[in-house]
Scaffold this active site. Structure first.
Site, PDB file in Angstrom:
ATOM      1  N   LYS A   1     -13.569 -68.271-119.820  1.00  0.00           N
ATOM      2  CA  LYS A   1     -13.933 -68.189-121.271  1.00  0.00           C
ATOM      3  C   LYS A   1     -12.522 -67.888-122.121  1.00  0.00           C
ATOM      4  O   LYS A   1     -12.510 -68.636-123.326  1.00  0.00           O
ATOM      5  CB  LYS A   1     -14.753 -66.893-121.576  1.00  0.00           C
TER       6      LYS A   1
ATOM      7  N   ARG B   1      -4.800 -58.285-107.520  1.00  0.00           N
ATOM      8  CA  ARG B   1      -5.142 -57.093-108.623  1.00  0.00           C
ATOM      9  C   ARG B   1      -6.494 -56.709-108.046  1.00  0.00           C
ATOM     10  O   ARG B   1      -7.208 -57.407-107.485  1.00  0.00           O
ATOM     11  CB  ARG B   1      -5.241 -57.928-110.137  1.00  0.00           C
TER      12      ARG B   1
END
Length: 208
Positions: A13, A155
């Site tokens: 997105k 991460r």
């Protein structure tokens, strides 16, 4: 054009929002950025929001929506904008409608969960800001940044258990927005698999 992008975390997105913004000259309006700026500038909205943030609580929808309403009064929004980060739930979407903030198009980027898990699970990052992917953009030396030779890390947000939990929350809380906007006749869906450029061509065709 007033546009919101729907889709699971990792569906692309943010990347598509930036590309649409550049091609259609529409600002991307991020509620997160708005609230951070309001807190920094100590506006009335910022003071209210900070009291919740300082306690580790979510800022209430009403405060977020009011901050958004004020931001949309800016001249750069006169020709349209892309909403980023709000609404994430049906009550938030209903609140926007009550405030007269009505997206003309809700564009859903459709990517299977398995593809998202692969995308995010294979991502490795460096402290210098470089991003790699074990399959699509591997470093020249395993685990080492091509740019600064530092060790690459995964991460916490990209770890499999975290990705699956984020997807679970999306399906439970945010995916129902597709039905909400479909009932209003504003939903458009595009396939988000494949390259960024391929997805963007589908996005721009849907918005034409």
């Amino acid at each position: 054009m007033v546009l919101i992008l729907l889709g699971a975390p990792g569906s692309g997105k943010g990347t598509q929002a930036a590309m649409i913004s550049q091609k259609l000259a529409l600002p991307v309006i991020s509620t997160g950025d708005i609230l951070r700026a309001a807190i920094r500038d100590k506006t009335d909205i910022g003071v209210k929001a900070k009291s919740f943030v300082d306690e580790g609580k979510l800022v209430p929808d009403e405060i977020v929506a009011e901050a958004l309403r004020q931001r949309l009064e800016g001249g750069d929004c006169a020709g349209g904008y892309i909403l980023d980060g709000f609404p994430r739930t049906i009550p938030q979407a209903e609140l926007l409608e009550e405030l007269g903030i009505s997206p003309q198009t809700a564009l859903s980027i459709e990517v299977p969960d398995s593809d998202i898990e692969h995308r995010m699970g294979g991502r490795r990052v460096c402290a210098c800001g470089a991003v790699f992917h074990l399959t699509h953009k591997p470093p020249k030396a395993e685990g080492v940044c091509d740019i600064c030779s530092c060790t690459l890390i995964q991460r916490a947000d990209d770890k499999p258990e975290t990705v699956r939990e984020r997807l679970r929350i999306y399906h439970e809380q945010s995916e129902p927005l597709k039905g909400f906007y479909e009932r209003l006749g504003r939903l458009k869906c595009v396939v988000g698999s494949g390259s960024v450029e391929e997805t963007n061509r589908r996005v721009m065709d849907a918005l034409a």
